[in-house]
Design a protein around this motif. Structure first.
Motif, PDB file in Angstrom:
ATOM      1  N   THR A 101    -119.598  66.888  77.692  1.00  0.00           N
ATOM      2  CA  THR A 101    -118.244  66.413  77.997  1.00  0.00           C
ATOM      3  C   THR A 101    -117.686  67.088  79.244  1.00  0.00           C
ATOM      4  N   LEU A 102    -117.879  68.401  79.343  1.00  0.00           N
ATOM      5  CA  LEU A 102    -117.386  69.138  80.519  1.00  0.00           C
ATOM      6  C   LEU A 102    -118.076  68.652  81.790  1.00  0.00           C
ATOM      7  N   LEU A 103    -119.375  68.355  81.693  1.00  0.00           N
ATOM      8  CA  LEU A 103    -120.103  67.844  82.861  1.00  0.00           C
ATOM      9  C   LEU A 103    -119.544  66.480  83.270  1.00  0.00           C
ATOM     10  N   ILE A 104    -119.262  65.622  82.279  1.00  0.00           N
ATOM     11  CA  ILE A 104    -118.684  64.307  82.573  1.00  0.00           C
ATOM     12  C   ILE A 104    -117.306  64.461  83.201  1.00  0.00           C
ATOM     13  N   TYR A 105    -116.503  65.385  82.674  1.00  0.00           N
ATOM     14  CA  TYR A 105    -115.179  65.642  83.254  1.00  0.00           C
ATOM     15  C   TYR A 105    -115.307  66.094  84.711  1.00  0.00           C
ATOM     16  N   LEU A 106    -116.274  66.995  84.970  1.00  0.00           N
ATOM     17  CA  LEU A 106    -116.473  67.513  86.328  1.00  0.00           C
ATOM     18  C   LEU A 106    -116.888  66.386  87.268  1.00  0.00           C
ATOM     19  N   ILE A 107    -117.831  65.558  86.824  1.00  0.00           N
ATOM     20  CA  ILE A 107    -118.259  64.415  87.647  1.00  0.00           C
ATOM     21  C   ILE A 107    -117.091  63.464  87.870  1.00  0.00           C
ATOM     22  N   GLY A 108    -116.289  63.252  86.823  1.00  0.00           N
ATOM     23  CA  GLY A 108    -115.120  62.380  86.940  1.00  0.00           C
ATOM     24  C   GLY A 108    -114.117  62.894  87.957  1.00  0.00           C
ATOM     25  N   ILE A 109    -113.877  64.215  87.940  1.00  0.00           N
ATOM     26  CA  ILE A 109    -112.935  64.816  88.900  1.00  0.00           C
ATOM     27  C   ILE A 109    -113.451  64.651  90.324  1.00  0.00           C
ATOM     28  N   VAL A 110    -114.761  64.866  90.504  1.00  0.00           N
ATOM     29  CA  VAL A 110    -115.359  64.724  91.843  1.00  0.00           C
ATOM     30  C   VAL A 110    -115.220  63.278  92.333  1.00  0.00           C
TER      31      VAL A 110
ATOM     32  N   LEU B 166    -103.910  59.835  83.740  1.00  0.00           N
ATOM     33  CA  LEU B 166    -105.153  60.439  83.258  1.00  0.00           C
ATOM     34  C   LEU B 166    -105.046  60.830  81.787  1.00  0.00           C
ATOM     35  N   MET B 167    -103.842  61.152  81.329  1.00  0.00           N
ATOM     36  CA  MET B 167    -103.636  61.440  79.908  1.00  0.00           C
ATOM     37  C   MET B 167    -104.036  60.234  79.061  1.00  0.00           C
ATOM     38  N   PHE B 168    -103.548  59.046  79.464  1.00  0.00           N
ATOM     39  CA  PHE B 168    -103.906  57.825  78.741  1.00  0.00           C
ATOM     40  C   PHE B 168    -105.412  57.574  78.819  1.00  0.00           C
ATOM     41  N   VAL B 169    -105.985  57.810  79.990  1.00  0.00           N
ATOM     42  CA  VAL B 169    -107.422  57.590  80.170  1.00  0.00           C
ATOM     43  C   VAL B 169    -108.228  58.517  79.256  1.00  0.00           C
ATOM     44  N   LEU B 170    -107.830  59.787  79.165  1.00  0.00           N
ATOM     45  CA  LEU B 170    -108.535  60.742  78.314  1.00  0.00           C
ATOM     46  C   LEU B 170    -108.452  60.347  76.845  1.00  0.00           C
ATOM     47  N   LEU B 171    -107.280  59.937  76.394  1.00  0.00           N
ATOM     48  CA  LEU B 171    -107.102  59.549  74.996  1.00  0.00           C
ATOM     49  C   LEU B 171    -107.920  58.298  74.667  1.00  0.00           C
ATOM     50  N   ILE B 172    -107.863  57.323  75.559  1.00  0.00           N
ATOM     51  CA  ILE B 172    -108.614  56.083  75.333  1.00  0.00           C
ATOM     52  C   ILE B 172    -110.109  56.352  75.379  1.00  0.00           C
TER      53      ILE B 172
ATOM     54  N   VAL C 124     -98.027  64.133  91.030  1.00  0.00           N
ATOM     55  CA  VAL C 124     -98.612  64.921  89.940  1.00  0.00           C
ATOM     56  C   VAL C 124     -98.311  64.275  88.596  1.00  0.00           C
ATOM     57  N   ALA C 125     -97.041  63.892  88.395  1.00  0.00           N
ATOM     58  CA  ALA C 125     -96.657  63.280  87.116  1.00  0.00           C
ATOM     59  C   ALA C 125     -97.359  61.937  86.918  1.00  0.00           C
ATOM     60  N   GLY C 126     -97.368  61.114  87.980  1.00  0.00           N
ATOM     61  CA  GLY C 126     -97.991  59.800  87.867  1.00  0.00           C
ATOM     62  C   GLY C 126     -99.467  59.883  87.564  1.00  0.00           C
ATOM     63  N   LEU C 127    -100.180  60.708  88.337  1.00  0.00           N
ATOM     64  CA  LEU C 127    -101.618  60.840  88.139  1.00  0.00           C
ATOM     65  C   LEU C 127    -101.922  61.537  86.813  1.00  0.00           C
ATOM     66  N   GLY C 128    -101.128  62.570  86.485  1.00  0.00           N
ATOM     67  CA  GLY C 128    -101.351  63.314  85.239  1.00  0.00           C
ATOM     68  C   GLY C 128    -101.141  62.457  84.005  1.00  0.00           C
ATOM     69  N   ILE C 129    -100.045  61.694  83.968  1.00  0.00           N
ATOM     70  CA  ILE C 129     -99.752  60.840  82.811  1.00  0.00           C
ATOM     71  C   ILE C 129    -100.791  59.724  82.692  1.00  0.00           C
TER      72      ILE C 129
ATOM     73  N   ALA D 186    -103.089  66.547  82.620  1.00  0.00           N
ATOM     74  CA  ALA D 186    -103.412  65.425  81.723  1.00  0.00           C
ATOM     75  C   ALA D 186    -104.037  65.920  80.429  1.00  0.00           C
ATOM     76  N   LEU D 187    -104.895  66.930  80.531  1.00  0.00           N
ATOM     77  CA  LEU D 187    -105.564  67.480  79.354  1.00  0.00           C
ATOM     78  C   LEU D 187    -104.548  68.088  78.394  1.00  0.00           C
ATOM     79  N   LEU D 188    -103.581  68.820  78.945  1.00  0.00           N
ATOM     80  CA  LEU D 188    -102.528  69.421  78.114  1.00  0.00           C
ATOM     81  C   LEU D 188    -101.626  68.353  77.508  1.00  0.00           C
ATOM     82  N   LEU D 189    -101.267  67.345  78.301  1.00  0.00           N
ATOM     83  CA  LEU D 189    -100.424  66.259  77.793  1.00  0.00           C
ATOM     84  C   LEU D 189    -101.140  65.474  76.706  1.00  0.00           C
ATOM     85  N   ALA D 190    -102.441  65.219  76.905  1.00  0.00           N
ATOM     86  CA  ALA D 190    -103.219  64.469  75.913  1.00  0.00           C
ATOM     87  C   ALA D 190    -103.253  65.199  74.578  1.00  0.00           C
TER      88      ALA D 190
END
Length: 431
Positions: free
Chosen positions: A375-384, A29-35, A22-27, A346-350
């Motif tokens: 943006t929400l649609l892109i996030y949903l597609i990204g999660i899938v 994804l945090m960097f990915v979201l910010l970038i 959880v920490a590895g993937l979350g952190i 990741a969203l909260l950490l970002a």
């Protein structure tokens, strides 16, 4: 949720595995979201400006800047210049402040030609955009600046004094939304008529016929559709040599019109407008992709390492009648649940580290305000997609084997000998 009881039991019994994943993937994804937020913002700079594809900035080989009077003379000579505007940022980032009731408050000031609002297509939250900048002692505040200076009181009609002009009071004639991801610097808090330049730098003043400063003002022109702005570039260069000392002394040898949409990533400096290094954007974009791939492979390799612990459960399900397909989709569903949880983290950490990221990247980020339907649609597609990429290997391994392999131990040996080694090679290559 009842069907996922065994999955939650598995996560609970393997707390360290769960925490690391959880920490590895979350952190990551945090960097990915910010970038991603930074890259998208830089690639969409100026989307708030009307007809930006028809607006050009007067440039030379050194600067996309000139003098107000140059714009005036060019407009008189070339009728194809349908409309023109001038902006000066010499009062911006210079320690300017406003004085209200003997109270000084810092204020980032931007000096503009009186047609600024109409030229760029900006509307006002309050005030008349056609009259807001006509008077030399008027001022338009951004929404945040109005709140900073006057609190929740209506700002329109209020009086204040500006630091460079010791004599006159200025009247707030309008309030505009904060500049956000625009060619106008985001930190600009106040717009004043170009006359204010007289108190900041006389060399850039429109009342100074000597035009001492040839780099303090950006000249922007809107050309009609179908007009090639550089068709008369040679004539314009010859004309500039007749009155501009920068061209007369060969400090500048070129004169051309740069599209406003290209200014942000241009190597030619534009001190009055927002710019960003395109190399930095591509570097961070590649870094974000690599971080995402490493996060996925790390998650997959850890799941494969732990896959033998789920093998007995899945073997039992197969013996009780579950098909390989149902096992496969069950595991993908678990992957989607895990990925969604990591993404929310990741969203909260970002959001938490956003101020630090803004300082490091030297640009404004806003994860929350940039949330919209697209943006929400892109996030949903990204999660899938992430769930599929991260879960397909464990799902295939656990669904396409014979239950007796678990009893014999061949499944565990094959997992460690083949799949994990292959994943480690790929991870090492990425690193």
């Amino acid at each position: 949720m009842k069907g996922l009881k065994t999955y939650f039991t598995y996560l609970h019994r393997n707390k360290l595995f769960t925490l690391v994943n959880v920490a590895g993937l979350g952190i990551s994804l945090m960097f990915v979201l910010l970038i991603a937020n930074m890259v998208v913002r830089q690639l969409t700079v100026g989307s708030d400006i009307k007809d930006i594809e028809h607006i050009y900035v007067l440039s030379n080989e050194e600067y996309s800047a000139s003098n107000y009077l140059v714009g005036e003379r060019l407009a008189n000579r070339y009728p194809e210049m349908a409309d023109w505007c001038a902006v000066n940022a010499e009062a911006y980032k210079s320690g300017s402040y406003a004085v209200i009731d003997n109270r000084k408050t810092s204020l980032e000031i931007y000096c503009v030609k009186d047609n600024f609002l109409r030229f760029f297509g900006y509307s006002l939250l309050s005030g008349n955009p056609e009259q807001a900048l006509v008077d030399a002692h008027s001022i338009v505040l951004t929404e945040s600046a109005a709140r900073k200076l006057f609190g929740e009181e209506p700002a329109e009609g209020k009086m204040l004094r500006l630091s460079a002009d010791k004599k006159e009071m200025y009247t707030v004639t309008g309030v505009i939304k904060d500049f956000e991801n625009s060619v106008i610097p985001d930190e600009v808090e106040a717009i004043v008529p170009f006359d204010y330049v007289d108190f900041v730098n006389w060399g850039s003043s429109m009342h100074n016929p000597d035009m001492n400063n040839m780099g303090g003002t950006a000249i922007l022109v809107r050309f009609p559709q179908g007009v090639n702005p550089d068709q008369k570039a040679a004539d314009m260069l010859s004309f500039l040599k007749t009155f501009s000392w920068g061209y007369q002394h060969d400090l500048f040898r070129e004169a051309f019109w740069m599209p406003l949409k290209d200014v942000c990533f241009s190597e030619i400096m534009s001190p009055q407008l927002r710019q960003y290094n395109p190399v930095k954007v591509w570097i961070f974009l590649v870094a974000g992709i690599l971080i995402l791939l490493m996060a996925i492979f790390n998650y997959v390799s850890m799941c494969v390492a732990q896959v033998s612990y789920r093998a007995k459960e899945m073997a039992t399900r197969r013996l009780l009648g579950s098909s390989a397909r149902s096992i496969f989709w069950r595991l993908l569903g678990e992957s989607a649940l895990f990925t969604t949880g990591a993404f929310l983290l990741a969203l909260l950490l970002a959001k938490a580290v956003e101020p630090t990221a803004c300082d490091l990247l030297q640009t404004r980020l806003d994860i929350w305000d940039d949330l919209n339907a697209i943006t929400l649609l892109i996030y949903l597609i990204g999660i899938v997609l992430l769930s599929l990429l991260a879960g397909v290997v464990p799902a295939v391994l656990l669904s396409h084997y014979h239950p007796l392999d678990v009893v014999k131990g061949t499944f565990r040996r094959k997992t460690k000998a083949v799949y994990l080694r292959a994943l480690y090679v790929v991870q090492s290559g990425l690193t």
